[in-house]
Motif scaffolding. Structure first.
Motif, PDB file in Angstrom:
ATOM      1  N   SER A  69       0.931  -1.194   0.033  1.00 26.27           N
ATOM      2  CA  SER A  69       0.089  -0.081  -0.081  1.00 26.27           C
ATOM      3  C   SER A  69       0.782   1.212   0.065  1.00 26.27           C
ATOM      4  CB  SER A  69      -1.065   0.015   1.040  1.00 26.27           C
ATOM      5  OG  SER A  69      -1.854  -1.172   1.175  1.00 26.27           O
ATOM      6  N   ASP A  70       0.170   2.344  -0.362  1.00 31.28           N
ATOM      7  CA  ASP A  70       0.918   3.412  -0.318  1.00 31.28           C
ATOM      8  C   ASP A  70       1.361   4.092   1.216  1.00 31.28           C
ATOM      9  OD1 ASP A  70       0.933   4.164  -3.183  1.00 31.28           O
ATOM     10  OD2 ASP A  70      -1.296   4.895  -2.983  1.00 31.28           O
ATOM     11  N   GLU A  72       0.919   6.797   2.474  1.00 28.78           N
ATOM     12  CA  GLU A  72       0.131   7.782   3.026  1.00 28.78           C
ATOM     13  C   GLU A  72      -1.179   6.885   3.525  1.00 28.78           C
ATOM     14  OE1 GLU A  72       0.964   8.342  -0.218  1.00 28.78           O
ATOM     15  OE2 GLU A  72       2.332   9.676   0.182  1.00 28.78           O
TER      16      GLU A  72
END
Length: 85
Positions: A69-70, A72
């Motif tokens: 996942s990113d 952020e």
């Protein structure tokens, strides 16, 4: 009398030097050293390209993690987890 200790690098270097001799049989050396022919030829190619440094173990870590996942999004999930334990 104890067996002499040998490093992985010295064994690989010995394999490569024996394989470089005229009339050497790489597949027979692979059998003698207990490695697959694919590994033996990989060592030979790396030694030709990089010398002794090509015989060192390499990291098996992938170059990328496409399913990750990113950062952020990870941070948002962690914040929600701390807010609502």
């Amino acid at each position: 009398m104890p067996w002499p200790e040998r490093s992985t690098m010295s064994i690989r270097r010995e394999f490569v030097l024996l394989a470089g001799q005229p009339e050497s049989n790489v597949r027979e050396l692979c059998r003698r050293y207990g490695v697959s022919p694919r590994t033996g030829y990989k060592w030979l190619d790396r030694y030709r390209e990089q010398g002794d440094t090509g015989l060192q173990d390499r990291s098996r870590r992938p170059l990328s993690s496409p399913g990750r996942s990113d950062p952020e999004l990870e941070q948002a999930v962690v914040q929600l987890h701390h807010r609502y334990p």
